[in-house]
Design an enzyme around this catalytic site. Structure first.
Site, mmCIF file in Angstrom:
data_model
loop_
_atom_site.group_PDB
_atom_site.id
_atom_site.type_symbol
_atom_site.label_atom_id
_atom_site.label_comp_id
_atom_site.label_asym_id
_atom_site.label_seq_id
_atom_site.Cartn_x
_atom_site.Cartn_y
_atom_site.Cartn_z
ATOM 1 N N ASP A 78 75.782 39.916 39.159
ATOM 2 C CA ASP A 78 75.726 40.571 37.858
ATOM 3 C C ASP A 78 75.610 42.084 38.108
ATOM 4 O O ASP A 78 75.434 42.536 39.249
ATOM 5 C CB ASP A 78 74.554 40.031 37.024
ATOM 6 C CG ASP A 78 74.767 40.309 35.531
ATOM 7 O OD1 ASP A 78 75.661 41.116 35.193
ATOM 8 O OD2 ASP A 78 74.031 39.730 34.697
HETATM 9 C C1 BGC Z 1 75.234 41.154 31.917
HETATM 10 C C2 BGC Z 1 76.416 40.244 32.168
HETATM 11 C C3 BGC Z 1 77.711 40.987 31.998
HETATM 12 C C4 BGC Z 1 77.709 42.186 32.895
HETATM 13 C C5 BGC Z 1 78.999 42.977 32.878
HETATM 14 C C6 BGC Z 1 75.353 42.472 32.622
HETATM 15 O O1 BGC Z 1 74.402 43.373 32.176
HETATM 16 O O2 BGC Z 1 74.053 40.495 32.295
HETATM 17 O O3 BGC Z 1 76.345 39.129 31.314
HETATM 18 O O4 BGC Z 1 78.800 40.130 32.267
HETATM 19 O O5 BGC Z 1 76.647 43.029 32.510
HETATM 20 O O6 BGC Z 1 79.156 43.720 31.740
#
Ligand code: BGC
Length: 764
Positions: free
Chosen positions: A287
């Site tokens: 993530d």
């Molecule tokens: C979130 C994810 C997301 C990623 C990319 C993160 O802060 O937890 O769910 O896909 O950002 O934007």
């Protein structure tokens, strides 16, 4: 003999190496050849996933990212919007980098692209596999028409804690429902089996956030998770596994720790379970800054945490650039092996190969498609129908709903006249001014048959700083332009209300009160809005509460005092007309709650598939001393899992079983006759629950095992049958083996998890 043994050993070594390859000879050869030409640095470059950074605002050609792409230091990019922009960046990769390896372009396409569907919790409330798959299909069509080939969805984290803001992004509290939705979404984005990625409108899915992200302590985002393996596998893991079974191409590691090790460095999760046990053959991405965050988790410096992530089985580094900046050194120092690096690089290249990007790097860059296939009338019509299916009628005394299309309808509340709040959290590609406001949607639906009036009535929240936090990312309610006090707005609202025949109160949460890092400890309708609601009720006019909610809320007072409550979640770009369709009876509501609504926050976590304890409270009781209960509130939820009313009444017959015993290879059917006794045609979601009465370990009081959404005309009956196989009765025992145990089972069928008809059978 010795020769034979040597041969066997050689074969085994080969088999072990081949294990790492896909078995698709053509793809393996292509990637072997390509990797044969790659330097160590270029292999590391494939593992790097920066966010689009300055490209979103600046010129792609001259950006810092562009320089990295030319140097072979980027494997993919995410959250760039626009086919022309993506095409230009892809051109840099395939024309100006040494090996001309195409990039993969990702985005958070979570519940639609420009045509936005209800938030995932709302989609779950449809209990409609086909509609959910179709919503993902439409999202993939639109995103791919705009250059995107990879979505960070489905999000399948089970959560039993409505304080957690991201409960809005998942499918609620039930693992079976979550698993069914995970499969439907993967099929919708990618296609099924060999059909996946065949066309330029099929994109790669990414199941997230692996694992247990929804079980954060105290519902606070990114919080620690620590639970028994038995609970993990019986109650939380299934949706991730279901996505893997459906062929999901990628998995995103979660931010939280599991058993004391951040998921991003958790080898047991990423390799033992995901790959060895479940057979996942795609790639794992972290993530956002997941690697870097492990420094704060306290397990090492950047080099150490990057090495641990690779060693655990993580292939791609989103944003941290820990792989890019440290892996070469770690290979040289022997902290990770070149084989580990090769394997991660191979998995990224395989994904690009499967998507067809080596054949045509511009497969997803057809600017003509972008003009024709995004936010189309057809997609919007489907989104409107789907939104209507997601709304849950929580209360409807004296048939307050549906409303007549006549007289004067006053639409009152801070959410009545906002378009940017309609799509809901995590809709990054949406045009925020496109959705109709509720007032506009209602006007469309009633046409010239009724007069629609409006007043804002109050702020969203009395505390201005809190309201600012709750309206970020352009989901504004224009507080800064609102010069009036709450008292002045209330006075206007009451005069509008007094001149109306009926009041539609548009209240609840703004869309950014749920979603990432939007946890709450008070789950009620915010203060000033509740004051407004009380005053509106005092007018004596019929009041319908249209509740905007990104989570289960506490509505005990509202349930006692407001005649009708329609929970509309955040219904997407077409929410407003869809709410009108339901309020005025063009569509009967049919959504069912995918998560329990508690009476108060103190009951949380409250979920339907709990264990019995050794001192359960007798059915229908509130308090008994020395029983498992509270002094101040009953154990019951306000609204149970699976609950939702419609404009008609459904009558369930007793359960008929085709057999009362089955053996390990057998199956039986359980059938009920459902009769629509009312005046409206309507859908009903018929739910099958099972209870394993005696086990080697304790078993939940009931578990959802199947469901079916059926349309039944007024006055008609339908038989609904479910097949029960031994597979459905399996669970993880104390040794974490997925087993059947013989014994008695209760089958329960009904329109929610509480009101069911029961029959019993035996597994021999
Ligand atoms: C979130 C994810 C997301 C990623 C990319 C993160 O802060 O937890 O769910 O896909 O950002 O934007």
């Amino acid at each position: 003999m010795k020769k034979l043994l040597t041969l066997l050993l050689v074969c085994l070594v080969f088999a072990a190496c081949d294990d790492k390859k896909s078995g698709n000879a053509e793809m393996d050869k292509f990637i072997d050849d390509l990797m044969g030409q790659m330097t160590l640095e270029e292999k590391i470059g494939q593992l790097n996933l920066p966010s689009s950074g300055d490209i979103t605002t600046g010129e792609a050609k001259s950006s810092n990212i562009a320089e990295k792409i030319k140097a072979g230091q980027v494997g993919g990019l995410f959250n760039i919007k626009g086919v022309e922009k993506i095409k230009e960046v892809q051109r840099i990769a395939v024309e100006e980098s040494r090996l001309k390896i195409p990039l993969i372009f990702g985005m958070d396409v979570i519940h639609g692209y420009e045509t936005v569907f209800p938030i995932p919790l709302g989609m779950a409330a449809t209990f409609d596999r086909a509609a959910i798959e179709q919503s993902a299909r439409i999202a993939a069509t639109e995103a791919s028409a705009d250059g995107i080939c990879w979505t960070f969805s489905p999000m399948v984290d089970i959560s039993r804690d409505p304080r957690w803001g991201r409960v809005s992004e998942g499918s609620g509290e039930d693992p079976y429902l979550g698993g069914e939705i995970a499969k439907a979404m993967v099929y919708g984005y990618q296609g099924r089996g060999d059909d996946a990625y065949k066309s330029n409108n099929q994109i790669m899915a990414c199941v997230k956030h692996y694992a247990l992200y929804g079980a954060a302590e105290a519902g606070r985002d990114y919080g620690t998770t620590d639970m028994s393996r038995m609970r993990m596998f019986n109650e939380y893991m299934y949706p991730y596994q279901a996505a893997v079974d459906a062929g999901v191409g990628s998995v995103m590691a979660s931010f939280n720790e599991v058993d004391g090790v951040p998921a991003t460095a958790n080898k047991w999760l990423m390799t033992d379970v995901l790959r060895d046990q479940w057979g996942f053959d795609g790639f794992v991405v972290t993530d956002y800054t997941g690697i870097m965050e492990m420094i704060d988790h306290g397990i090492g410096d950047m080099q150490e945490v990057s090495a641990r992530a690779l060693d655990a089985g993580v292939d791609m580094d989103m944003v941290s650039e820990g792989f890019l900046s440290t892996l070469k050194q770690s290979v040289e120092e022997g902290k990770v092996t070149e084989e580990q690096l090769n394997l991660a690089c191979r998995r990224i290249l395989e994904a690009k190969y499967k998507l067809g990007l080596f054949d045509d790097p511009y497969k997803y860059c057809d600017a003509e498609r972008a003009k024709k296939e995004i936010y189309t009338d057809e997609h919007r019509t489907i989104a409107r129908q789907t939104a209507a299916k997601s709304f849950v009628l929580l209360k409807n005394d004296n048939n307050t709903l549906p409303l007549d299309k006549k007289g004067t309808v006053a639409v009152i509340g801070p959410l009545a006249n906002s378009s940017s709040n309609m799509p809901g959290t995590w809709s990054v590609a949406v045009n925020l001014v496109a959705p109709k406001t509720l007032v506009e949607g209602i006007k469309d639906v009633v046409g010239d048959k009724a007069r629609v009036t409006y007043a804002k009535g109050s702020h969203l929240i009395s505390d201005a700083a809190y309201e600012e936090r709750a309206t970020m990312f352009g989901r504004t309610l224009n507080r800064e332009q609102e010069k009036r006090t709450d008292a002045q707005m209330l006075a206007e609202a009451l005069s509008v209300a007094r001149n109306a025949d009926v009041i539609v109160a548009a209240l609840g949460e703004s869309s950014e009160m749920s979603g990432e890092s939007s946890s709450r400890t008070d789950l009620g309708i915010p203060d000033v809005q509740k004051t407004l609601l009380k005053e509106l009720l005092k007018t004596g006019k019929p009041v319908v509460l249209v509740l905007f909610a990104g989570r289960p809320m506490t509505l005990t007072w509202e349930d006692e005092n407001v005649p009708a409550i329609l929970n509309v979640w955040f219904g997407g770009t077409e929410a407003a007309p869809a709410i009108g369709d339901v309020l005025f009876g063009d569509v009967s509501p049919s959504g069912k709650l995918p998560a329990t609504f508690p009476q108060n926050v103190g009951q949380v976590p409250l979920f339907y598939n709990h264990k019995n304890t050794g001192r359960p409270l007798a059915q229908g009781q509130w308090f008994q001393k020395f029983r498992s209960n509270y002094l101040d509130v009953s154990n019951e939820p306000l609204y149970p899992f699976g609950y939702g009313l419609s404009y008609t009444q459904f009558d369930y017959s007793d359960v008929r079983l085709s057999a009362t015993e089955i053996d390990g290879n057998g199956e039986l059917t359980a059938t009920v006759t459902v009769t629509n006794k009312g005046k409206y045609d309507s859908d009903e979601v018929v739910q099958l629950y099972i209870r394993d009465l005696v086990g080697s370990v304790t078993r939940p009081v009931r578990e959802l095992k199947d469901f079916e959404r059926v349309t039944i005309k007024a006055g008609e009956s339908k038989d609904v049958s479910f097949t029960i196989t031994p597979e459905k009765l399996k669970f993880y025992n104390a040794d974490i083996q997925f087993v059947n145990e013989p014994g008695d089972f209760d089958v329960m069928i009904g329109g929610n998890s509480r009101d069911v008809k029961t029959a019993r059978f035996k597994l021999k």
